[in-house]
Design a protein around this motif. Structure first.
Motif, mmCIF file in Angstrom:
data_model
loop_
_atom_site.group_PDB
_atom_site.id
_atom_site.type_symbol
_atom_site.label_atom_id
_atom_site.label_comp_id
_atom_site.label_asym_id
_atom_site.label_seq_id
_atom_site.Cartn_x
_atom_site.Cartn_y
_atom_site.Cartn_z
ATOM 1 N N LEU A 57 -22.608 -53.625 71.185
ATOM 2 C CA LEU A 57 -23.805 -52.840 71.430
ATOM 3 C C LEU A 57 -24.032 -52.600 72.924
ATOM 4 C CD1 LEU A 57 -26.231 -54.437 68.805
ATOM 5 C CD2 LEU A 57 -24.810 -52.384 68.579
ATOM 6 N N LEU A 58 -23.534 -53.501 73.764
ATOM 7 C CA LEU A 58 -23.661 -53.322 75.210
ATOM 8 C C LEU A 58 -22.523 -52.479 75.770
ATOM 9 C CD1 LEU A 58 -25.240 -54.067 77.760
ATOM 10 C CD2 LEU A 58 -23.855 -56.145 77.931
ATOM 11 N N ALA A 59 -21.306 -52.691 75.272
ATOM 12 C CA ALA A 59 -20.135 -52.008 75.838
ATOM 13 C C ALA A 59 -20.017 -50.562 75.371
ATOM 14 C CB ALA A 59 -18.869 -52.773 75.474
ATOM 15 N N LEU A 60 -20.378 -50.270 74.136
ATOM 16 C CA LEU A 60 -20.113 -48.938 73.594
ATOM 17 C C LEU A 60 -20.835 -47.815 74.336
ATOM 18 C CD1 LEU A 60 -19.809 -49.809 69.826
ATOM 19 C CD2 LEU A 60 -18.066 -48.684 71.235
ATOM 20 N N PRO A 61 -22.108 -47.966 74.745
ATOM 21 C CA PRO A 61 -22.703 -46.891 75.550
ATOM 22 C C PRO A 61 -21.940 -46.634 76.854
ATOM 23 C CG PRO A 61 -24.420 -48.280 74.651
ATOM 24 C CD PRO A 61 -23.119 -48.966 74.350
ATOM 25 N N CYS A 62 -21.365 -47.685 77.451
ATOM 26 C CA CYS A 62 -20.513 -47.494 78.632
ATOM 27 C C CYS A 62 -19.307 -46.645 78.266
ATOM 28 C CB CYS A 62 -20.026 -48.836 79.174
ATOM 29 S SG CYS A 62 -21.276 -50.079 79.502
ATOM 30 N N PHE A 63 -18.665 -46.984 77.147
ATOM 31 C CA PHE A 63 -17.472 -46.266 76.712
ATOM 32 C C PHE A 63 -17.798 -44.807 76.375
ATOM 33 C CE2 PHE A 63 -14.977 -50.221 75.032
ATOM 34 C CZ PHE A 63 -15.046 -50.772 76.297
ATOM 35 N N TRP A 64 -18.947 -44.587 75.692
ATOM 36 C CA TRP A 64 -19.346 -43.212 75.391
ATOM 37 C C TRP A 64 -19.455 -42.383 76.670
ATOM 38 C CZ3 TRP A 64 -24.369 -44.790 72.348
ATOM 39 C CH2 TRP A 64 -24.016 -45.381 71.126
ATOM 40 N N SER A 65 -20.131 -42.950 77.648
ATOM 41 C CA SER A 65 -20.392 -42.207 78.875
ATOM 42 C C SER A 65 -19.107 -41.911 79.636
ATOM 43 C CB SER A 65 -21.367 -42.992 79.756
ATOM 44 O OG SER A 65 -21.823 -42.209 80.834
ATOM 45 N N VAL A 66 -18.230 -42.913 79.732
ATOM 46 C CA VAL A 66 -16.935 -42.697 80.388
ATOM 47 C C VAL A 66 -16.147 -41.627 79.640
ATOM 48 C CG1 VAL A 66 -14.707 -43.768 80.918
ATOM 49 C CG2 VAL A 66 -16.827 -44.998 81.415
ATOM 50 N N GLY A 67 -16.193 -41.661 78.296
ATOM 51 C CA GLY A 67 -15.485 -40.675 77.498
ATOM 52 C C GLY A 67 -16.042 -39.270 77.680
ATOM 53 N N LEU A 68 -17.360 -39.140 77.669
ATOM 54 C CA LEU A 68 -17.964 -37.823 77.877
ATOM 55 C C LEU A 68 -17.646 -37.284 79.269
ATOM 56 C CD1 LEU A 68 -21.485 -38.104 76.169
ATOM 57 C CD2 LEU A 68 -19.450 -36.921 75.330
ATOM 58 N N ALA A 69 -17.610 -38.169 80.257
ATOM 59 C CA ALA A 69 -17.211 -37.740 81.601
ATOM 60 C C ALA A 69 -15.768 -37.255 81.599
ATOM 61 C CB ALA A 69 -17.393 -38.886 82.596
ATOM 62 N N GLY A 70 -14.939 -37.901 80.775
ATOM 63 C CA GLY A 70 -13.554 -37.455 80.646
ATOM 64 C C GLY A 70 -13.455 -36.079 80.024
ATOM 65 N N ILE A 71 -14.280 -35.808 78.987
ATOM 66 C CA ILE A 71 -14.313 -34.464 78.405
ATOM 67 C C ILE A 71 -14.726 -33.454 79.468
ATOM 68 C CG2 ILE A 71 -15.551 -32.985 76.770
ATOM 69 C CD1 ILE A 71 -15.684 -35.333 74.846
ATOM 70 N N HIS A 72 -15.737 -33.812 80.235
ATOM 71 C CA HIS A 72 -16.270 -32.916 81.260
ATOM 72 C C HIS A 72 -15.226 -32.595 82.331
ATOM 73 C CE1 HIS A 72 -19.351 -31.019 83.702
ATOM 74 N NE2 HIS A 72 -19.019 -31.785 84.728
ATOM 75 N N THR A 73 -14.401 -33.584 82.667
ATOM 76 C CA THR A 73 -13.405 -33.386 83.721
ATOM 77 C C THR A 73 -12.053 -32.945 83.189
ATOM 78 O OG1 THR A 73 -12.886 -35.761 83.681
ATOM 79 C CG2 THR A 73 -14.520 -35.008 85.292
ATOM 80 N N GLY A 74 -11.905 -32.886 81.852
ATOM 81 C CA GLY A 74 -10.712 -32.332 81.250
ATOM 82 C C GLY A 74 -9.517 -33.255 81.155
ATOM 83 N N VAL A 75 -9.749 -34.574 81.114
ATOM 84 C CA VAL A 75 -8.624 -35.498 80.988
ATOM 85 C C VAL A 75 -8.383 -35.803 79.511
ATOM 86 C CG1 VAL A 75 -9.012 -36.512 83.263
ATOM 87 C CG2 VAL A 75 -10.088 -37.544 81.246
ATOM 88 N N VAL A 322 -7.756 -33.442 71.936
ATOM 89 C CA VAL A 322 -7.555 -32.051 71.508
ATOM 90 C C VAL A 322 -7.901 -31.078 72.638
ATOM 91 C CG1 VAL A 322 -8.350 -30.276 69.912
ATOM 92 C CG2 VAL A 322 -7.855 -32.581 69.076
ATOM 93 N N ALA A 323 -9.052 -31.318 73.298
ATOM 94 C CA ALA A 323 -9.497 -30.402 74.336
ATOM 95 C C ALA A 323 -8.516 -30.326 75.498
ATOM 96 C CB ALA A 323 -10.868 -30.808 74.841
ATOM 97 N N SER A 324 -7.914 -31.454 75.847
ATOM 98 C CA SER A 324 -6.999 -31.476 76.994
ATOM 99 C C SER A 324 -5.682 -30.761 76.702
ATOM 100 C CB SER A 324 -6.699 -32.916 77.404
ATOM 101 O OG SER A 324 -5.983 -33.592 76.383
ATOM 102 N N SER A 325 -5.381 -30.579 75.393
ATOM 103 C CA SER A 325 -4.117 -29.922 75.029
ATOM 104 C C SER A 325 -4.256 -28.416 74.891
ATOM 105 C CB SER A 325 -3.600 -30.509 73.706
ATOM 106 O OG SER A 325 -4.474 -30.209 72.650
ATOM 107 N N LEU A 326 -5.484 -27.928 74.982
ATOM 108 C CA LEU A 326 -5.712 -26.483 74.817
ATOM 109 C C LEU A 326 -5.513 -25.733 76.125
ATOM 110 C CD1 LEU A 326 -8.861 -26.578 72.505
ATOM 111 C CD2 LEU A 326 -6.470 -26.256 71.854
#
Length: 326
Positions: A57-75, A322-326
């Motif tokens: 419950l503590l780690a997953l919001p960190c992981f979500w945010s890092v992941g969304l930042a990755g989507i935003h930056t295209g990795v 998927v997004a990074s492969s497009l």
């Protein structure tokens, strides 16, 4: 209710659980109780290592945010080193926070059936040893924080007043779950560890994560509802009472709406939103099957929030790939 005349020589109640008995809300035969050496077991219990749900419950919001930042930056995938740092930070700071809460609440915990078997009220760990243990964990957490960029370091320090305030809120307000949400989901700002700044996406994600915490911790608090009322403690479980499912419906709706908006702002695609819909189904299942008068039911629904968090995280990972492969 424990009275002073019933206390043993070590300061614990005379009828306190045996030192080798598992903590009341820990799973039977958990890894700590099975494998930890006797000298370490009380400290692992103090850090809630025997109950790993809090780590998720503590780690997953960190992981979500890092992941969304990755989507935003295209990795294509989150930085594994960054995820590891956040995982280590979640383990040690969850342990430090739980130890701090137990230090503050040690007299209250001795009066509540579910918590009186914890290491401090049961006398398994002394107050001085608990403080030393907490400080050691904080030093490890500081090391993790200092390995991040400067913006993240200052953001990390900013949460300290909220963490310090949380254990006292149950004495003065029916909304300690909201303060817990503010503290527990600070990792939703993990976006800054990737980008060096904050944008609207992580701020909105944080709002959704706070609402999520109010929901799941209300479910958790129903286990102690009667004891809390007797000793004068407050909670959203007592505030919502028989209307809990209606309140949960509202908070969980805010959770999904905010997460959806955060995903859209970050550039999330169909896979993210499909996963978010599945995650919403998990929350609706919690509401539909919740029995606030059954402690085992409440604990199971509370723990199931790990599944909700993992569904969201895997949806983010799939969308990144998927997004990074497009």
């Amino acid at each position: 209710m424990t009275r002073p005349e019933n206390e043993g020589k070590a300061g614990a109640p005379a009828d306190a659980p045996a030192a080798d008995a598992p903590v009341a809300d820990a799973r039977a035969k958990n890894w700590a109780d099975r494998y930890a050496p006797p000298w370490a077991l009380p400290y692992l219990r103090l850090a809630r290592a025997d109950r790993p749900i809090g780590f998720y419950l503590l780690a997953l919001p960190c992981f979500w945010s890092v992941g969304l930042a990755g989507i935003h930056t295209g990795v294509a995938y989150p930085d594994p080193v960054l995820l590891l740092l956040f995982a280590i930070g979640a383990v040690v700071m969850r342990g430090a926070g739980c130890t701090y809460n137990d230090i503050v609440d040690r007299d209250i915990d001795a009066k509540v059936a579910r918590t009186r078997s914890r290491p401090l009220p049961s006398g398994q760990v002394s107050l001085k040893s608990a403080i030393a243990f907490m400080l050691a964990l904080c030093l490890v957490g500081l090391g993790v924080l200092l390995s991040l960029n400067s913006f993240s370091i200052w953001a990390g320090f900013a949460v300290i007043p909220i963490v310090a305030l949380y254990p006292f809120m149950k004495r003065i307000s029916h909304w300690p779950q909201a303060v817990l949400g503010l503290a527990f989901n600070w990792g939703a700002m993990g976006w800054a560890a990737v980008t060096g700044r904050l944008d609207w996406a992580p701020v909105v994600l944080y709002v959704g994560a706070v609402a999520w915490t109010v929901g799941y911790d209300t479910i958790y608090a129903h286990q102690d509802r009667e004891d809390d009322a007797l000793i004068g403690m407050k909670s959203t479980a007592l505030r919502f009472g028989a209307d809990t499912t209606y309140w949960l419906s509202g908070f969980y709706a805010v959770t999904i709406a905010a997460m959806g908006l955060a995903g859209w702002l970050a550039g999330g695609g169909p896979l993210f939103f499909t996963g978010l819909a599945l995650a919403y189904g998990q929350l609706l299942w919690q509401i539909a099957t919740l029995d606030i008068d059954d402690a085992d039911n409440c604990l199971a629904r509370f723990k199931s929030n790990r599944d909700f968090g993992l569904i969201v995280f895997f949806a983010i990972l799939a969308d990144m790939t998927v997004a990074s492969s497009l």
